[in-house]
Write a protein that holds these residues in place. Structure first.
Motif, short mmCIF file in Angstrom:
data_model
loop_
_atom_site.label_atom_id
_atom_site.label_comp_id
_atom_site.label_asym_id
_atom_site.label_seq_id
_atom_site.Cartn_x
_atom_site.Cartn_y
_atom_site.Cartn_z
N LEU A 281 -51.21 1.11 87.59
CA LEU A 281 -52.61 1.50 87.72
C LEU A 281 -53.51 0.71 86.80
O LEU A 281 -54.61 0.28 87.18
CB LEU A 281 -52.75 3.00 87.44
N ASN A 282 -53.02 0.47 85.58
CA ASN A 282 -53.79 -0.30 84.61
C ASN A 282 -53.98 -1.74 85.07
O ASN A 282 -55.09 -2.29 85.01
CB ASN A 282 -53.07 -0.28 83.25
N VAL A 283 -52.90 -2.36 85.55
CA VAL A 283 -52.98 -3.74 86.03
C VAL A 283 -53.88 -3.84 87.26
O VAL A 283 -54.68 -4.76 87.39
CB VAL A 283 -51.57 -4.28 86.35
N THR A 284 -53.76 -2.86 88.18
CA THR A 284 -54.62 -2.85 89.38
C THR A 284 -56.09 -2.79 89.00
O THR A 284 -56.92 -3.53 89.55
CB THR A 284 -54.27 -1.63 90.27
N GLY A 285 -56.40 -1.91 88.05
CA GLY A 285 -57.79 -1.80 87.60
C GLY A 285 -58.29 -3.08 86.97
O GLY A 285 -59.43 -3.51 87.22
N LEU A 286 -57.44 -3.71 86.15
CA LEU A 286 -57.83 -4.97 85.50
C LEU A 286 -58.03 -6.08 86.52
O LEU A 286 -58.92 -6.92 86.37
CB LEU A 286 -56.79 -5.38 84.46
N LEU A 287 -57.20 -6.09 87.59
CA LEU A 287 -57.35 -7.09 88.64
C LEU A 287 -58.66 -6.90 89.40
O LEU A 287 -59.36 -7.87 89.71
CB LEU A 287 -56.17 -7.02 89.61
N ILE A 288 -59.00 -5.63 89.68
CA ILE A 288 -60.27 -5.34 90.34
C ILE A 288 -61.43 -5.73 89.44
O ILE A 288 -62.41 -6.34 89.88
CB ILE A 288 -60.36 -3.85 90.72
N ASN A 289 -61.30 -5.38 88.16
CA ASN A 289 -62.33 -5.71 87.18
C ASN A 289 -62.52 -7.23 87.08
O ASN A 289 -63.64 -7.73 87.05
CB ASN A 289 -61.92 -5.13 85.82
N THR A 290 -61.40 -7.96 87.07
CA THR A 290 -61.45 -9.42 86.98
C THR A 290 -62.04 -10.03 88.26
O THR A 290 -62.83 -10.98 88.20
CB THR A 290 -60.05 -10.00 86.73
N ALA A 291 -61.67 -9.46 89.42
CA ALA A 291 -62.21 -9.94 90.70
C ALA A 291 -63.73 -9.79 90.73
O ALA A 291 -64.46 -10.69 91.16
CB ALA A 291 -61.58 -9.18 91.86
N GLY A 292 -64.20 -8.64 90.23
CA GLY A 292 -65.64 -8.44 90.15
C GLY A 292 -66.28 -9.43 89.20
O GLY A 292 -67.37 -9.96 89.45
N GLY A 293 -65.56 -9.72 88.09
CA GLY A 293 -66.06 -10.71 87.13
C GLY A 293 -66.17 -12.09 87.72
O GLY A 293 -67.16 -12.80 87.51
N VAL A 294 -65.14 -12.51 88.48
CA VAL A 294 -65.16 -13.82 89.13
C VAL A 294 -66.30 -13.89 90.16
O VAL A 294 -66.97 -14.91 90.29
CB VAL A 294 -63.80 -14.12 89.81
N TRP A 295 -66.51 -12.79 90.88
CA TRP A 295 -67.59 -12.73 91.86
C TRP A 295 -68.95 -12.89 91.16
O TRP A 295 -69.82 -13.62 91.61
CB TRP A 295 -67.51 -11.40 92.61
N VAL A 296 -69.09 -12.20 90.04
CA VAL A 296 -70.33 -12.33 89.26
C VAL A 296 -70.54 -13.76 88.80
O VAL A 296 -71.63 -14.32 88.87
CB VAL A 296 -70.31 -11.38 88.03
N VAL A 297 -69.44 -14.39 88.33
CA VAL A 297 -69.51 -15.75 87.81
C VAL A 297 -69.97 -16.75 88.88
O VAL A 297 -70.60 -17.76 88.57
CB VAL A 297 -68.13 -16.17 87.24
N SER A 298 -69.66 -16.46 90.16
CA SER A 298 -70.05 -17.36 91.23
C SER A 298 -71.55 -17.52 91.34
O SER A 298 -72.05 -18.45 91.96
CB SER A 298 -69.49 -16.86 92.56
#
Length: 305
Positions: A281-298
């Motif tokens: 669950l922790n890794v899944t949340g961090l992956l979602i969090n990171t995906a949102g971060g990468v999207w923001v970075v775009s």
């Protein structure tokens, strides 16, 4: 090369410099805090080193920053207070929060900046920007639910740090635009105004004089001295690049760059300085969090241009 292209190049350089120094600073501060838990004393030393370096540079003619002006100091006092509150809570949170979760929580800053910008009259952000920031926030919540080492005090301090970081970045952007102050001048005022406040805090919280005694006793350790000096130097570099990025770009750009550096820091944080207990669950949340971060970075190229 046209004026707009030069401006864009400076903005990109400022953003990249801030990203690199910010990522390095998280690990350096964590390394220091693991050996020296007096976070307020560490912050005081960082601010003292910054003020002395800029003052020496001004005396020797290496910087064109002006002498202290009372009116300017009054204007920048809130910036200093919010800045030190942010760093103090961030350092304190590292005692109980692992690096991946700390970075995930700090990725909530763009959301806070967007909200602050909306209420301050900057207008509504685009739907894509809003959705990407909300995805980042959702991932942070999911990751927290799966964090084996959940520490309520640490999480609370990290979230409080997000609030104060938002406030000082918005104020720095406004000061640079309205008062025409350079990043070095804002950094000098910030350090100068911080010292009385920080000295008061280390006395009230009881860190002083025990923190100094411990610092002197640890000075016999070469490895600790190296980490401490790195922390002081990187504190100066981080402040300079952060203020520069905020002035030449915007408060939102600075927070988005913080998200970008968090992608690399999150990965490294799983294996260095104590590592992290892995849970699905922790890794899944961090992956979602990171995906949102990468999207923001775009969106960075569009924001810089």
């Amino acid at each position: 090369m046209g004026t707009e292209q030069i401006s864009s190049t400076v903005g990109l350089f400022a953003a990249l410099s801030y990203g690199v120094s910010s990522m390095a600073m998280v690990f350096i501060n964590k390394a220091v805090i693991m050996q020296y838990a007096h976070s307020m004393t560490l912050l005081t030393l960082q601010q003292l080193a910054t003020a002395l370096l800029i003052q020496a540079g001004r005396q020797m003619g290496y910087t064109k920053s002006k002498a202290i002006d009372l009116m300017t100091a009054k204007k920048l006092l809130p910036v200093s207070l919010f800045y030190n509150a942010n760093v103090a809570f961030a350092l304190a949170s590292l005692k109980g929060v692992n690096i991946p979760m700390y970075i995930a929580i700090k990725r909530l800053t763009p959301l806070a900046v967007l909200v602050a910008g909306f209420f301050s009259g900057k207008g509504k952000p685009t739907t894509q920007v809003t959705l990407s920031v909300l995805l980042t926030a959702t991932g942070c919540v999911i990751a927290a639910l799966g964090d084996f080492s959940f520490d309520l005090s640490g999480y609370s301090m990290a979230l409080t740090s997000v609030f104060f970081q938002t406030m000082y970045l918005v104020l720095v952007e406004k000061s640079g635009a309205e008062d025409g102050l350079s990043s070095v001048e804002i950094m000098f005022y910030n350090s100068f105004l911080s010292l009385p406040f920080l000295v008061f805090l280390i006395i009230v919280t009881g860190e002083f004089p025990g923190s100094l005694s411990l610092l002197f006793s640890k000075s016999n350790s070469f490895s600790f001295l190296v980490i401490l000096i790195l922390s002081l130097v990187m504190g100066i570099i981080l402040n300079f690049t952060m203020f520069l990025c905020t002035i030449v770009n915007s408060a939102l750009t600075t927070t988005i760059v913080g998200v970008l550096k968090g992608v690399g820091s999150t990965t490294l944080g799983f294996v260095v300085l104590g590592g992290v207990q892995v849970r699905a669950l922790n890794v899944t949340g961090l992956l979602i969090n990171t995906a949102g971060g990468v999207w923001v970075v775009s969106f960075i190229p569009h924001i810089l241009l």
